[in-house]
Design a protein around this motif. Structure first.
Motif, PDB file in Angstrom:
ATOM      1  N   MET A 178       1.048  -1.107  -0.150  1.00 56.16           N
ATOM      2  CA  MET A 178       0.089  -0.034  -0.038  1.00 56.16           C
ATOM      3  C   MET A 178       0.828   1.449   0.120  1.00 56.16           C
ATOM      4  N   ASP A 182      -2.550  -0.079  -3.806  1.00 56.40           N
ATOM      5  CA  ASP A 182      -3.504   0.979  -4.269  1.00 56.40           C
ATOM      6  C   ASP A 182      -2.867   1.769  -5.366  1.00 56.40           C
ATOM      7  N   HIS A 183      -1.888   1.053  -6.316  1.00 49.98           N
ATOM      8  CA  HIS A 183      -1.297   1.713  -7.397  1.00 49.98           C
ATOM      9  C   HIS A 183      -1.867   0.901  -8.555  1.00 49.98           C
ATOM     10  N   ASN A 184      -2.411   1.316  -9.650  1.00 50.39           N
ATOM     11  CA  ASN A 184      -3.031   0.883 -10.511  1.00 50.39           C
ATOM     12  C   ASN A 184      -2.091   0.243 -11.635  1.00 50.39           C
ATOM     13  N   GLU A 213     -10.554  -6.231  -7.211  1.00 51.84           N
ATOM     14  CA  GLU A 213     -10.521  -4.797  -6.798  1.00 51.84           C
ATOM     15  C   GLU A 213     -11.324  -4.932  -5.419  1.00 51.84           C
ATOM     16  N   GLU A 273     -12.470   0.707  -3.718  1.00 52.42           N
ATOM     17  CA  GLU A 273     -12.276   1.718  -4.955  1.00 52.42           C
ATOM     18  C   GLU A 273     -10.528   2.154  -4.840  1.00 52.42           C
ATOM     19  N   GLY A 274     -10.162   1.809  -5.820  1.00 53.22           N
ATOM     20  CA  GLY A 274      -8.691   2.020  -6.143  1.00 53.22           C
ATOM     21  C   GLY A 274      -7.619   1.027  -5.138  1.00 53.22           C
ATOM     22  N   GLU A 275      -8.521   0.013  -4.491  1.00 52.51           N
ATOM     23  CA  GLU A 275      -7.388  -0.891  -4.046  1.00 52.51           C
ATOM     24  C   GLU A 275      -7.751  -2.154  -4.456  1.00 52.51           C
ATOM     25  N   TRP A 276      -6.578  -3.019  -4.576  1.00 50.58           N
ATOM     26  CA  TRP A 276      -6.566  -4.378  -5.167  1.00 50.58           C
ATOM     27  C   TRP A 276      -5.837  -5.395  -4.408  1.00 50.58           C
TER      28      TRP A 276
END
Lengths: 74, 170
Positions: free
Chosen positions: A9, A38-40, A61, A64-67
């Motif tokens: 993260m 959290d870095h696409n 995912e 939102e914006g976290e994988w």
């Protein structure tokens, strides 16, 4: 079969990828690596790299914006 | 839904992204007479900051005002508008893919490494008259030899940087 959790993260390219490749070297066959990022861009370059290594992988995912990326050492 | 996924959510391929960037750079050159650059804008802002605090910058030597048009100032010029637009565009892209998120600083090490890296990048971009955008991305299509030289040394620098990162920072 072990599960190894890797916290990436707030880290940007290429750090998640390098961390994953270092971790994978230490793992045994059948172990699962779980990366949280959290870095696409990491999604793009980790997938590309994992496919080149011919490892099994999947990602979701989780927010939102976290994988979370799952990589199995084969 | 599938169109939304394709356009806004999934990352575009390098070919499409690169093609659009090239097209936009051509349009920018046609419209403003200068190709895309980034750090020049921070250079002008830096001078503005120094001058505001009473530090005189020798503008004759550094040729500061050569790059500015008649109606441009240190704060408001083509480069600074471009820089702000890049941030705005990136934000729109993050919002439209539902990935907008405030990123925290992970730890002290990341903060220190970030500040020193940023300082080195800024200093390096200044003494070489541009960053990878101005020198490589805009320099090479301008048929300028300096773009190629910059690119070769950028690669060597990135290689050494990667080695240092692997060995000492991770």
């Amino acid at each position: 079969m072990k599960e190894i959790y890797l916290d990436c993260m707030y880290e940007v390219c290429p750090i998640p990828l390098i961390k994953a490749s270092k971790e994978l070297k230490k793992m045994e066959i059948g172990d699962l690596l779980i990366m949280k990022t959290d870095h696409n861009c990491s999604i793009t370059n980790v997938i590309e790299w994992v496919e080149k290594q011919k490892l099994k992988m999947d990602y979701v995912e989780i927010d939102e914006g976290e994988w979370e990326i799952y990589i199995e050492k084969t | 839904m599938r169109v939304y996924q394709k356009v806004f959510k999934n990352p575009w391929s390098y070919m499409i992204g690169g093609g659009i960037l090239a097209l936009l750079n051509i349009l920018l050159l046609a419209a403003t007479g200068t190709p895309w650059r980034v750090t020049g804008g921070f250079f002008y802002w830096g001078i503005w900051l120094l001058e505001t605090f009473g530090v005189m910058v020798n503008t004759d030597i550094s040729g500061v005002y050569d790059g500015l048009g008649p109606s441009e100032t240190l704060l408001f010029n083509t480069v600074s508008i471009l820089n702000l637009s890049v941030i705005l565009g990136a934000m729109l892209s993050a919002l439209s893919s539902n990935e907008f998120k405030r990123r925290k600083i992970k730890n002290k090490k990341q903060l220190i490494v970030g500040i020193s890296g940023g300082f080195l990048m800024g200093y390096g971009a200044r003494i070489s008259f541009g960053c990878n955008v101005g020198s490589v991305f805009s320099g090479i299509p301008s048929f300028s030899l300096h773009g190629w030289i910059f690119w070769i040394f950028l690669t060597i620098g990135a290689y050494i940087g990667a080695k240092i990162l692997m060995k000492y920072l991770l």
